[in-house]
Design a protein around this motif. Structure first.
Motif, PDB file in Angstrom:
ATOM      1  N   ALA A  97       0.830  -1.155  -0.089  1.00  0.00           N
ATOM      2  CA  ALA A  97       0.061  -0.118   0.056  1.00  0.00           C
ATOM      3  C   ALA A  97       0.907   1.264   0.062  1.00  0.00           C
ATOM      4  CB  ALA A  97      -1.120  -0.160   1.415  1.00  0.00           C
ATOM      5  N   SER A  98       2.033   1.141   0.921  1.00  0.00           N
ATOM      6  CA  SER A  98       2.779   2.428   0.877  1.00  0.00           C
ATOM      7  C   SER A  98       3.539   2.541  -0.738  1.00  0.00           C
ATOM      8  CB  SER A  98       3.958   2.197   1.726  1.00  0.00           C
ATOM      9  OG  SER A  98       3.739   1.978   3.055  1.00  0.00           O
ATOM     10  N   GLU A  99       3.742   1.565  -1.210  1.00  0.00           N
ATOM     11  CA  GLU A  99       4.294   1.730  -2.657  1.00  0.00           C
ATOM     12  C   GLU A  99       3.162   2.326  -3.548  1.00  0.00           C
ATOM     13  OE1 GLU A  99       6.227  -1.081  -6.439  1.00  0.00           O
ATOM     14  OE2 GLU A  99       4.782  -1.973  -4.947  1.00  0.00           O
ATOM     15  N   GLN A 100       2.088   1.997  -3.521  1.00  0.00           N
ATOM     16  CA  GLN A 100       1.011   2.572  -4.399  1.00  0.00           C
ATOM     17  C   GLN A 100       0.731   4.041  -3.766  1.00  0.00           C
ATOM     18  OE1 GLN A 100      -0.542   1.047  -7.043  1.00  0.00           O
ATOM     19  NE2 GLN A 100       0.842  -0.482  -6.525  1.00  0.00           N
ATOM     20  N   LEU A 101       0.708   4.452  -2.732  1.00  0.00           N
ATOM     21  CA  LEU A 101       0.926   5.768  -2.315  1.00  0.00           C
ATOM     22  C   LEU A 101       1.899   6.670  -2.780  1.00  0.00           C
ATOM     23  CD1 LEU A 101      -0.507   5.201   1.543  1.00  0.00           C
ATOM     24  CD2 LEU A 101      -1.621   6.214  -0.146  1.00  0.00           C
ATOM     25  N   ALA A 102       3.095   5.919  -2.739  1.00  0.00           N
ATOM     26  CA  ALA A 102       4.162   6.737  -3.430  1.00  0.00           C
ATOM     27  C   ALA A 102       3.758   7.108  -5.057  1.00  0.00           C
ATOM     28  CB  ALA A 102       5.547   5.873  -3.172  1.00  0.00           C
ATOM     29  N   TYR A 103       3.229   6.312  -5.647  1.00  0.00           N
ATOM     30  CA  TYR A 103       3.068   6.255  -6.942  1.00  0.00           C
ATOM     31  C   TYR A 103       2.068   7.470  -7.128  1.00  0.00           C
ATOM     32  CZ  TYR A 103       5.289   1.961  -8.017  1.00  0.00           C
ATOM     33  OH  TYR A 103       6.324   1.213  -8.105  1.00  0.00           O
ATOM     34  N   LEU A 104       1.031   7.712  -6.041  1.00  0.00           N
ATOM     35  CA  LEU A 104       0.133   8.627  -6.102  1.00  0.00           C
ATOM     36  C   LEU A 104       0.574  10.049  -5.935  1.00  0.00           C
ATOM     37  CD1 LEU A 104      -2.929   7.298  -3.983  1.00  0.00           C
ATOM     38  CD2 LEU A 104      -2.728   7.100  -6.492  1.00  0.00           C
ATOM     39  N   LEU A 105       1.756  10.103  -5.378  1.00  0.00           N
ATOM     40  CA  LEU A 105       2.568  11.333  -5.043  1.00  0.00           C
ATOM     41  C   LEU A 105       3.075  11.625  -6.615  1.00  0.00           C
ATOM     42  CD1 LEU A 105       4.381  10.604  -1.477  1.00  0.00           C
ATOM     43  CD2 LEU A 105       2.271  12.403  -2.160  1.00  0.00           C
ATOM     44  N   ILE A 151       9.956  10.527  -3.981  1.00  0.00           N
ATOM     45  CA  ILE A 151      11.371  10.045  -3.782  1.00  0.00           C
ATOM     46  C   ILE A 151      11.646   9.518  -2.259  1.00  0.00           C
ATOM     47  CG2 ILE A 151      13.867  10.609  -3.745  1.00  0.00           C
ATOM     48  CD1 ILE A 151      13.207  12.037  -6.320  1.00  0.00           C
ATOM     49  N   ALA A 152      11.239  10.542  -1.423  1.00  0.00           N
ATOM     50  CA  ALA A 152      11.359  10.046   0.268  1.00  0.00           C
ATOM     51  C   ALA A 152      10.646   8.726   0.503  1.00  0.00           C
ATOM     52  CB  ALA A 152      11.028  11.367   1.020  1.00  0.00           C
ATOM     53  N   SER A 153       9.401   8.877   0.037  1.00  0.00           N
ATOM     54  CA  SER A 153       8.610   7.648   0.373  1.00  0.00           C
ATOM     55  C   SER A 153       9.158   6.278  -0.096  1.00  0.00           C
ATOM     56  CB  SER A 153       7.298   7.786  -0.061  1.00  0.00           C
ATOM     57  OG  SER A 153       6.610   8.840   0.432  1.00  0.00           O
ATOM     58  N   LEU A 154       9.803   6.484  -1.497  1.00  0.00           N
ATOM     59  CA  LEU A 154      10.321   5.236  -1.997  1.00  0.00           C
ATOM     60  C   LEU A 154      11.540   4.821  -1.456  1.00  0.00           C
ATOM     61  CD1 LEU A 154       9.590   6.379  -5.847  1.00  0.00           C
ATOM     62  CD2 LEU A 154       8.639   4.390  -4.773  1.00  0.00           C
ATOM     63  N   ARG A 155      12.347   5.788  -0.981  1.00  0.00           N
ATOM     64  CA  ARG A 155      13.757   5.584  -0.356  1.00  0.00           C
ATOM     65  C   ARG A 155      13.421   4.785   1.033  1.00  0.00           C
ATOM     66  NH1 ARG A 155      16.238  11.159  -1.168  1.00  0.00           N
ATOM     67  NH2 ARG A 155      17.493  10.940  -3.232  1.00  0.00           N
ATOM     68  N   ALA A 156      12.183   5.083   1.776  1.00  0.00           N
ATOM     69  CA  ALA A 156      11.687   4.365   2.750  1.00  0.00           C
ATOM     70  C   ALA A 156      11.614   2.995   2.739  1.00  0.00           C
ATOM     71  CB  ALA A 156      10.792   5.136   3.496  1.00  0.00           C
ATOM     72  N   LEU A 157      11.056   2.791   1.572  1.00  0.00           N
ATOM     73  CA  LEU A 157      10.744   1.361   1.160  1.00  0.00           C
ATOM     74  C   LEU A 157      11.926   0.607   0.654  1.00  0.00           C
ATOM     75  CD1 LEU A 157       7.363   1.970  -1.120  1.00  0.00           C
ATOM     76  CD2 LEU A 157       7.532   0.590   0.995  1.00  0.00           C
ATOM     77  N   GLY A 191      15.163  10.881 -10.938  1.00  0.00           N
ATOM     78  CA  GLY A 191      16.408  11.800 -10.939  1.00  0.00           C
ATOM     79  C   GLY A 191      17.089  11.737  -9.676  1.00  0.00           C
ATOM     80  N   GLY A 192      16.683  10.764  -8.559  1.00  0.00           N
ATOM     81  CA  GLY A 192      17.092  10.774  -7.476  1.00  0.00           C
ATOM     82  C   GLY A 192      18.132   9.357  -7.263  1.00  0.00           C
ATOM     83  N   ASP A 193      18.579   9.442  -6.118  1.00  0.00           N
ATOM     84  CA  ASP A 193      19.695   8.466  -5.725  1.00  0.00           C
ATOM     85  C   ASP A 193      19.166   7.483  -4.828  1.00  0.00           C
ATOM     86  OD1 ASP A 193      21.762   6.825  -4.849  1.00  0.00           O
ATOM     87  OD2 ASP A 193      23.087   8.714  -4.644  1.00  0.00           O
ATOM     88  N   PRO A 194      18.971   6.302  -5.015  1.00  0.00           N
ATOM     89  CA  PRO A 194      18.146   5.369  -3.788  1.00  0.00           C
ATOM     90  C   PRO A 194      19.133   5.150  -2.561  1.00  0.00           C
ATOM     91  CG  PRO A 194      18.325   4.313  -6.183  1.00  0.00           C
ATOM     92  CD  PRO A 194      19.209   5.680  -6.153  1.00  0.00           C
ATOM     93  N   ALA A 195      20.532   5.590  -2.707  1.00  0.00           N
ATOM     94  CA  ALA A 195      21.493   5.320  -1.704  1.00  0.00           C
ATOM     95  C   ALA A 195      21.496   6.515  -0.545  1.00  0.00           C
ATOM     96  CB  ALA A 195      22.692   4.938  -1.925  1.00  0.00           C
ATOM     97  N   GLN A 196      20.766   7.506  -1.208  1.00  0.00           N
ATOM     98  CA  GLN A 196      21.055   8.917  -0.586  1.00  0.00           C
ATOM     99  C   GLN A 196      20.010   8.990   0.794  1.00  0.00           C
ATOM    100  OE1 GLN A 196      20.807  12.349  -3.190  1.00  0.00           O
ATOM    101  NE2 GLN A 196      20.546  13.730  -1.350  1.00  0.00           N
ATOM    102  N   GLY A 197      20.272   9.442   1.859  1.00  0.00           N
ATOM    103  CA  GLY A 197      19.545   9.439   2.997  1.00  0.00           C
ATOM    104  C   GLY A 197      18.702  10.724   2.908  1.00  0.00           C
TER     105      GLY A 197
END
Length: 215
Positions: free
Chosen positions: A163-171, A181-187, A209-215
């Motif tokens: 559900a969190s993944e789907q909510l990130a897509y809504l953003l 990006i922040a939500s996806l990094r949390a996942l 355009g983001g970096d998955p490893a960036q905090g």
């Protein structure tokens, strides 16, 4: 008189203690057994709860994976192959009988039936809501989709990470790239997220355009 009375009292108290210790030696094991039964029962209940949650998660993941097959024939075969028992059989057969590629309206009606059936465990109703939201997509207002998904993303819900993944897509759909990006990094860093979901999240972050490893 006081000395004899005191002596009698001491003897009486000693007898009482002896009787108490004798009773404890004779019946004390009952208390130990009761304590062990309570502790063991609590542990058994917790184990059953954890096992049921893991079983539900595995079944739900298998259903969702089967539903991603490319053709109606492949979806039907994949769904039929999902192991199920008890209530799971009814839910699997319901989804097997309602393929959106063949009859979208029937599929949505079937999912609505499951989602609104209060007699079913919450986990199956959540699964139906998750699938219905993905199937409806932009056909319903974004706010309605978010309202349906947010309860599923709360801690303790079986399909929280999906559900969190789907909510990130809504953003992303709203144009809130940084928040997405922040939500996806949390996942990506979520220990409960399966490997496939973390990979999708990482790929989407890169696409944005983001970096998955960036905090």
């Amino acid at each position: 008189m006081s000395n004899p009375e005191s002596f009698i009292d001491e003897v009486t108290e000693e007898v009482r203690r002896d009787k108490l210790f004798a009773m404890f030696r004779k019946y004390g094991w009952i208390g130990v057994v009761l304590v062990l039964a309570v502790v063991g029962g609590a542990a058994w209940t917790e184990w059953q709860r954890a096992s049921a949650a893991a079983r539900a998660q595995a079944f739900g993941d298998a259903l969702l994976t089967a539903l991603e097959a490319d053709t109606p024939e492949a979806r039907s075969a994949a769904l039929a192959a999902v192991p199920a028992d008890g209530e799971q059989v009814a839910l699997r057969d319901l989804m097997l009988a309602s393929d959106p590629a063949r009859d979208r309206a029937a599929a949505l009606a079937a999912l609505d039936k499951v989602a609104n059936d209060a007699s079913l465990p919450q986990v199956w109703r959540d699964l139906a809501v998750l699938r219905r939201s993905a199937l409806q997509g932009a056909d319903i207002p974004l706010a309605d989709r978010r309202a349906a998904l947010e309860p599923l993303a709360q801690p303790g819900r079986v399909f929280r990470v999906m559900a969190s993944e789907q909510l990130a897509y809504l953003l992303i759909e709203e144009g809130q790239t940084d928040a997405a990006i922040a939500s996806l990094r949390a996942l990506v860093s979520d220990a409960e997220a399966p490997g496939g979901l973390r990979n999708r999240a990482s790929q989407m972050i890169v696409a944005l355009g983001g970096d998955p490893a960036q905090g």
